[in-house]
Design a protein around this motif. Structure first.
Motif, mmCIF file in Angstrom:
data_model
loop_
_atom_site.group_PDB
_atom_site.id
_atom_site.type_symbol
_atom_site.label_atom_id
_atom_site.label_comp_id
_atom_site.label_asym_id
_atom_site.label_seq_id
_atom_site.Cartn_x
_atom_site.Cartn_y
_atom_site.Cartn_z
ATOM 1 N N LEU A 4 57.226 37.112 59.496
ATOM 2 C CA LEU A 4 57.758 36.922 60.880
ATOM 3 C C LEU A 4 57.285 37.823 61.782
ATOM 4 O O LEU A 4 57.728 38.884 61.465
ATOM 5 C CB LEU A 4 59.195 36.502 61.023
ATOM 6 N N GLN A 5 56.748 37.694 62.972
ATOM 7 C CA GLN A 5 56.203 38.787 63.924
ATOM 8 C C GLN A 5 57.530 39.097 64.801
ATOM 9 O O GLN A 5 57.241 38.833 66.179
ATOM 10 C CB GLN A 5 55.007 38.355 64.441
ATOM 11 N N ILE A 6 58.816 39.183 64.619
ATOM 12 C CA ILE A 6 59.805 39.274 65.393
ATOM 13 C C ILE A 6 60.457 40.806 65.122
ATOM 14 O O ILE A 6 60.233 41.759 64.243
ATOM 15 C CB ILE A 6 60.755 38.526 65.198
ATOM 16 N N SER A 7 61.054 41.475 66.474
ATOM 17 C CA SER A 7 61.751 42.547 66.318
ATOM 18 C C SER A 7 63.160 42.233 65.881
ATOM 19 O O SER A 7 63.898 41.347 66.425
ATOM 20 C CB SER A 7 61.752 42.975 67.789
ATOM 21 N N THR A 8 63.363 43.388 64.763
ATOM 22 C CA THR A 8 64.765 43.141 64.492
ATOM 23 C C THR A 8 65.707 44.538 64.923
ATOM 24 O O THR A 8 67.013 44.262 64.394
ATOM 25 C CB THR A 8 64.952 43.180 62.817
ATOM 26 N N ALA A 9 65.257 45.233 65.565
ATOM 27 C CA ALA A 9 65.971 46.348 66.154
ATOM 28 C C ALA A 9 66.281 46.324 67.507
ATOM 29 O O ALA A 9 67.336 46.639 68.205
ATOM 30 C CB ALA A 9 65.225 47.635 65.622
ATOM 31 N N ALA A 10 65.219 46.100 68.442
ATOM 32 C CA ALA A 10 65.438 46.110 69.752
ATOM 33 C C ALA A 10 66.039 44.779 70.432
ATOM 34 O O ALA A 10 65.800 43.769 70.036
ATOM 35 C CB ALA A 10 64.035 46.363 70.593
ATOM 36 N N TYR A 17 57.351 38.894 68.747
ATOM 37 C CA TYR A 17 57.893 37.815 69.549
ATOM 38 C C TYR A 17 59.360 37.797 69.456
ATOM 39 O O TYR A 17 59.789 38.485 68.591
ATOM 40 C CB TYR A 17 57.330 36.495 68.675
ATOM 41 N N ALA A 18 59.987 36.997 70.396
ATOM 42 C CA ALA A 18 61.389 36.868 70.517
ATOM 43 C C ALA A 18 61.672 35.571 69.761
ATOM 44 O O ALA A 18 61.145 34.742 69.698
ATOM 45 C CB ALA A 18 61.995 36.684 71.870
ATOM 46 N N HIS A 59 67.351 34.345 70.353
ATOM 47 C CA HIS A 59 67.681 35.433 71.099
ATOM 48 C C HIS A 59 68.449 35.354 72.218
ATOM 49 O O HIS A 59 68.431 34.211 72.867
ATOM 50 C CB HIS A 59 66.207 36.192 71.518
ATOM 51 N N ALA A 60 68.916 36.393 72.718
ATOM 52 C CA ALA A 60 70.096 36.471 73.944
ATOM 53 C C ALA A 60 69.690 37.810 74.654
ATOM 54 O O ALA A 60 69.706 38.810 74.137
ATOM 55 C CB ALA A 60 71.299 36.107 73.704
ATOM 56 N N HIS A 61 69.515 37.606 75.915
ATOM 57 C CA HIS A 61 69.657 38.715 76.836
ATOM 58 C C HIS A 61 70.939 39.182 77.255
ATOM 59 O O HIS A 61 71.808 38.374 77.168
ATOM 60 C CB HIS A 61 68.611 38.660 78.204
ATOM 61 N N PRO A 62 70.937 40.640 77.504
ATOM 62 C CA PRO A 62 72.617 40.924 77.838
ATOM 63 C C PRO A 62 72.807 40.313 79.341
ATOM 64 O O PRO A 62 71.940 39.828 80.143
ATOM 65 C CB PRO A 62 72.269 42.526 78.173
ATOM 66 N N LEU A 63 74.228 40.087 79.529
ATOM 67 C CA LEU A 63 74.539 39.564 80.917
ATOM 68 C C LEU A 63 74.190 40.408 81.998
ATOM 69 O O LEU A 63 74.428 41.613 81.960
ATOM 70 C CB LEU A 63 76.014 39.537 80.817
#
Length: 477
Positions: A373-379, A396-397, A401-405
């Motif tokens: 899987l080509q995803i980020s697990t930290a950022a 990729y996301a 995934h969820a962006h901060p409010l």
């Protein structure tokens, strides 16, 4: 005409046989009818109830009699027409004879004729002209020239039979031929001659009938056999349309066709029969295995069912290589051969470049391979900005995934009162439970006898007497 108390059978003014009620007949025509037979035989029936069958039989009988009468009348009319034409001819001739005043030596004799009437005519020998009496002529003398020459004076008619056509001649007779004269048929009674090689204009003064026939101009000799050079011939006879030349084939049974070999146009003047057979020119040697291509030098053929020895390799096919290889073997691969699997045993790597990498491996990936899987697990995904951002990450996301409010972090900054409309410039969103400051406009200055009462909720209004009421009791304008 047949009739009873109510109906009548009669012939109307158009010649049609009509059966109708008496009260429908006006001036020989019926405004309506039960039965009508047109002059051309067309039968029209509108009401069968009023037609008695016995009466119909009488109608049919009368119709037949009428047809017979019409046929007789037609015959009589034809005879009358012929007689009328004869009468017209006789009247014309009689009129001509009655108006003809004679042939006179001088013109003055014609002028002096008594009791002249319009249409009278006379001939003058003085000027050989025809004169006609015309009372309407503007001239004082009513006898005027018609412009016709006296034919009998110039050239009397001939009572001799016309001559047979032959040698052209102008003739010396002073008589003319009548308009219905006929020349004797000038045809030959001898049989036409056969055609010749040079042809002939002929010297006969007689003509050939349109249905004449020349004797058949054909040869009774058997046509000659075709030759090497051919010949147009010298005979003056024709060949019949069903003639046939002798078969021009080899009759010596000992001369059989040659075996096929180097090829040869041949020199024989004979044709080959369409069922001829050349001797088989085939090799008795076993075919060579396929290998180095060669045109061969044998002048024999291979039979259509010949089979070459199998020329296949017994080695296992090699794996595919990077640079490929044409190969140097002279053997073939069997149709069911298979190469060893040229696949990698390493786990596929993640992408490390945004533009991709062609790779340098000489092995293939299996069809069911999977990349990690080509995803980020930290950022954590960044918050949305005003103009947006393409990003430069190679990951990729995930779908979850969820962006901060992206809301105002400073709670002391409250929503502006609804006063001056504006699109705003803030990069933050408003929470769905946010409340704008209340803006109230008073029509006049207010005077309060007291002060603000403490401990009152934000949704209450301070009254002038120091008490308060809920905001819902007031209607703001």
């Amino acid at each position: 005409m047949l009739s009873n108390d109510e109906y009548q059978l009669f012939i109307d003014v158009d010649g049609a046989l009509v059966y109708t009620a008496n009260n429908l007949i006006v001036d020989g025509m019926a405004s309506d009818f039960a039965l009508k037979i047109e002059p051309n035989g067309l039968l029209t029936i509108k009401n069968l109830k009023v037609i008695n069958f016995d009466f119909v039989n009488q109608i049919v009988q009368l119709d037949n009699e009428m047809n017979q009468l019409q046929a007789s009348v037609g015959s009589f009319e034809g005879d009358i027409s012929d007689l009328q034409q004869d009468v017209v001819v006789n009247q014309q001739e009689l009129t001509r004879q009655q108006h003809f005043r004679g042939y006179f030596l001088t013109i003055q004799e014609i002028y002096d004729l008594p009791n002249a009437a319009d249409g009278d005519y006379a001939y003058s020998a003085e000027d050989l002209q025809e004169y006609i009496y015309d009372s309407q002529s503007p001239q004082s003398i009513k006898w005027v020239q018609s412009g016709h020459t006296v034919l009998d004076q110039l050239a009397p008619t001939s009572d001799s039979l016309p001559l047979v056509d032959g040698t052209a001649t102008a003739g010396i007779s002073n008589e003319y031929s009548r308009g219905d004269h006929k020349h004797p048929i000038n045809v030959s009674t001898t049989l036409p001659e056969k055609d010749s090689s040079t042809g002939n204009v002929g010297t006969q003064t007689t003509l050939a009938r349109s249905d004449h026939q020349h004797p058949l101009q054909f040869s009774s000799n058997i046509p000659v056999t075709d030759s090497t050079t051919g010949s147009y011939g010298s005979s003056t006879d024709y060949a019949l349309s069903n003639h046939s030349h002798p078969i021009n084939v080899e009759t010596n049974a000992g001369n059989i066709p040659k075996p096929d070999g180097q090829g040869d146009n041949g020199t024989s003047t004979h044709y080959a029969r369409n069922d001829h057979i050349h001797p088989l020119s085939v090799s008795v040697l076993d075919p060579l295995p396929d290998g180095e291509a060669t045109a061969g030098v044998a002048n024999t053929y291979a039979r259509s069912d010949h089979i070459h020895p199998i020329n296949v390799s017994s080695d296992v096919p090699i794996k595919d290589t990077v640079n490929e290889a044409v190969g140097i073997n002279t053997t073939f691969s069997r149709s069911d051969h298979s190469h060893p699997l040229n696949v990698t045993t390493a786990i596929p790597v993640k992408s490390s470049s945004t533009v991709g990498i062609a790779g340098t491996q000489v092995t293939y990936a299996r069809i069911d391979h999977q990349h990690p899987l080509q995803i980020s697990t930290a950022a954590i995904p960044v918050a949305n900005t005003g103009s947006g951002l393409v990003g430069n990450s190679i990951y990729y996301a995930t779908a979850a995934h969820a962006h901060p409010l992206n809301v105002q972090p400073n709670n002391n900054i409250l929503p502006k009162p609804n006063l001056n409309p504006s699109n705003g410039t803030s990069q933050y969103y408003a929470r769905n439970d946010q409340v704008h400051l209340l803006t109230v406009t008073f029509p006049a200055n207010l005077t309060a006898p007291g002060y603000v009462r403490s401990g009152v909720l934000d949704l209450q209004v301070l009254l002038s007497d120091g008490t308060s009421k809920p905001l819902s009791d007031f209607m703001l304008v």
